[in-house]
Design a protein around this motif. Structure first.
Motif, PDB file in Angstrom:
ATOM      1  N   ILE A  72      11.065   6.998  -1.256  1.00  8.33           N
ATOM      2  CA  ILE A  72      11.444   5.983  -2.246  1.00  8.33           C
ATOM      3  C   ILE A  72      10.744   4.672  -1.941  1.00  8.33           C
ATOM      4  N   LEU A  73      10.736   4.251  -0.675  1.00  5.00           N
ATOM      5  CA  LEU A  73      10.063   3.013  -0.296  1.00  5.00           C
ATOM      6  C   LEU A  73       8.566   3.087  -0.577  1.00  5.00           C
ATOM      7  N   HIS A  74       7.973   4.254  -0.328  1.00  6.32           N
ATOM      8  CA  HIS A  74       6.545   4.431  -0.600  1.00  6.32           C
ATOM      9  C   HIS A  74       6.248   4.283  -2.089  1.00  6.32           C
ATOM     10  N   ASN A  75       7.061   4.896  -2.927  1.00  2.00           N
ATOM     11  CA  ASN A  75       6.845   4.786  -4.377  1.00  2.00           C
ATOM     12  C   ASN A  75       7.033   3.360  -4.865  1.00  2.00           C
ATOM     13  N   LEU A  76       8.065   2.677  -4.384  1.00  2.00           N
ATOM     14  CA  LEU A  76       8.293   1.291  -4.808  1.00  2.00           C
ATOM     15  C   LEU A  76       7.154   0.385  -4.362  1.00  2.00           C
ATOM     16  N   TYR A  77       6.657   0.588  -3.153  1.00  2.00           N
ATOM     17  CA  TYR A  77       5.531  -0.214  -2.672  1.00  2.00           C
ATOM     18  C   TYR A  77       4.271   0.071  -3.487  1.00  2.00           C
ATOM     19  N   ARG A  78       4.040   1.339  -3.807  1.00  2.00           N
ATOM     20  CA  ARG A  78       2.862   1.693  -4.597  1.00  2.00           C
ATOM     21  C   ARG A  78       2.930   1.082  -5.994  1.00  2.00           C
ATOM     22  N   LEU A  79       4.130   1.090  -6.605  1.00  2.00           N
ATOM     23  CA  LEU A  79       4.266   0.503  -7.932  1.00  2.00           C
ATOM     24  C   LEU A  79       4.170  -1.018  -7.899  1.00  2.00           C
ATOM     25  N   SER A  81       2.232  -2.728  -5.775  1.00  2.00           N
ATOM     26  CA  SER A  81       0.957  -3.163  -5.215  1.00  2.00           C
ATOM     27  C   SER A  81       0.109  -3.993  -6.184  1.00  2.00           C
ATOM     28  N   PRO A  82       0.104  -3.756  -7.499  1.00  2.00           N
ATOM     29  CA  PRO A  82      -0.636  -4.678  -8.374  1.00  2.00           C
ATOM     30  C   PRO A  82      -0.060  -6.091  -8.363  1.00  2.00           C
ATOM     31  N   LEU A  83       1.236  -6.220  -8.196  1.00  2.00           N
ATOM     32  CA  LEU A  83       1.843  -7.545  -8.124  1.00  2.00           C
ATOM     33  C   LEU A  83       1.560  -8.212  -6.792  1.00  2.00           C
ATOM     34  N   LEU A  84       1.529  -7.436  -5.718  1.00  2.00           N
ATOM     35  CA  LEU A  84       1.274  -7.997  -4.402  1.00  2.00           C
ATOM     36  C   LEU A  84      -0.161  -8.491  -4.266  1.00  2.00           C
ATOM     37  N   SER A  85      -1.104  -7.849  -4.933  1.00  2.00           N
ATOM     38  CA  SER A  85      -2.498  -8.272  -4.823  1.00  2.00           C
ATOM     39  C   SER A  85      -2.745  -9.598  -5.519  1.00  2.00           C
ATOM     40  N   VAL A  86      -1.888 -10.002  -6.440  1.00  2.00           N
ATOM     41  CA  VAL A  86      -2.029 -11.288  -7.109  1.00  2.00           C
ATOM     42  C   VAL A  86      -1.799 -12.416  -6.120  1.00  2.00           C
ATOM     43  N   VAL A  87      -0.868 -12.242  -5.203  1.00  2.00           N
ATOM     44  CA  VAL A  87      -0.532 -13.277  -4.235  1.00  2.00           C
ATOM     45  C   VAL A  87      -1.463 -13.218  -3.031  1.00  2.00           C
TER      46      VAL A  87
END
Length: 116
Positions: A72-79, A81-87
């Protein structure tokens, strides 16, 4: 010329007149894959408090403690990741969002934070 240029003759916008009646746009729903997103597919778009009825993941009504499995944590992190790359490292002022002393110093000196 004054910076920032303001129009002193123009009255400020009223919240009640311009924003209150605007309907929010439709929410974005991603198409979740049946295989890759199997761990979160059943509950990801489930209303206000997903997993609140499953005691193995959430502690109950207080909704404060989570015990999520690694898939579950892996899927949430993967989803996310586009938001995290903005920061990420694209913005030189991204550290001011999380470095509170630097933010206070910039505000005290009345320095404009680029991109902030």
């Amino acid at each position: 010329m004054r910076f920032p240029p303001f129009d002193d003759e123009e009255p400020p916008l009223e919240f009640v007149d311009h924003v209150l009646d605007v309907e929010p746009p439709e929410a974005i729903h991603m198409d979740l894959d049946a295989v890759d997103d199997a761990a979160i597919r059943d509950w990801f778009y489930e209303g206000d408090r997903p997993l609140s009825d499953q005691k193995q993941f959430v502690n109950g009504e207080s909704y404060k403690r989570w015990r999520l499995s690694v898939p579950i944590l892996h899927n949430l992190y993967r989803l996310a990741s586009p938001l995290l790359s903005v920061v990420g490292n694209n913005d030189a002022s991204h550290r001011h969002l999380f470095d509170y002393p630097a933010f206070q110093t910039a505000k005290a000196l009345n320095i404009a934070i680029p991109g902030g």
